[in-house]
Design a protein around this motif. Structure first.
Motif: not given
Length: 218
Positions: A189-218
């Motif tokens: 899955d590392f290649g998929r993770l790398a691509s996903a992290l690139v998308r995070v650099t292009l969309d600040e809102d997506s980073a906030e959404d991921v962080t928020r969702t991860a905190a709510a589901t831990r």
């Protein structure tokens, strides 16, 4: 306490498609898919939105230009027209020329099979980068794109994380080094993770959404 594995899992769920997948490439260690990734890399290397590059790649492939033989046989205007259908208009003429020249280089140097390029590099990433940069339109950033995507089928490259991948990791507070990131996901899955992290650099809102969702589901 925050769980980085959980953040990575949410990120893969939300953004875990590689750019090759989005372009309709069924990536495999075979001549056709590897060449298609080279085409996509050429398109993504231009200063143009990723969505436009992906659309242009899909149009080129729909027109039948999935092999270096087909790309080289197409007329310059046919390639321009396919790029235009993908709204890749600002750089369409120059890119058509680069695609034609790149296809011929692939045929002449590598007999249409980029696995030969992989074998010649013999596991040396710097050699791979140098050989990729010989293709028209592919510079250091383009070489990073190709290697980031191809690690899914060239496992000797893993974990490959370029500057953009590591910037995305920093934005999410994840380890900003390849080995640390690799510990968060299954190897495949590392290649998929790398691509996903690139998308995070292009969309600040997506980073906030991921962080928020991860905190709510831990």
């Amino acid at each position: 306490m925050r769980n980085d594995r959980n953040v990575a899992r949410v990120l893969l769920d939300r953004q875990g498609r590689t750019y090759a997948e989005e372009a309709g490439i069924k990536l495999a260690d075979r001549p056709g898919p590897l060449y298609q990734l080279l085409v996509l890399t050429t398109l993504l290397s231009t200063r143009i939105r990723a969505g436009v590059a992906l659309a242009a790649a899909r149009e080129l492939f729909a027109a039948g230009y999935r092999t270096p033989e087909a790309m080289a046989a197409a007329s310059w205007q046919d390639r321009v027209d396919a790029l235009g259908r993908g709204h890749y208009r600002r750089y369409d003429e120059r890119t058509s020329t680069m695609l034609g020249n790149g296809a011929r280089l692939c045929l002449d140097r590598w007999h249409g099979d980029l696995r030969r390029l992989h074998r010649e590099a013999d596991g040396e990433r710097n050699v791979l980068r140098r050989l990729l940069i010989e293709f028209p339109g592919i510079g250091p950033t383009g070489a990073d794109i190709f290697l980031r995507e191809v690690q899914s089928v060239w496992p000797d490259l893993r974990p490959y994380a370029d500057r953009r991948t590591l910037n995305g990791a920093k934005r999410l507070g994840l380890p900003a080094n390849p080995q640390g990131l690799a510990g968060l996901v299954r190897e495949g899955d590392f290649g998929r993770l790398a691509s996903a992290l690139v998308r995070v650099t292009l969309d600040e809102d997506s980073a906030e959404d991921v962080t928020r969702t991860a905190a709510a589901t831990r």
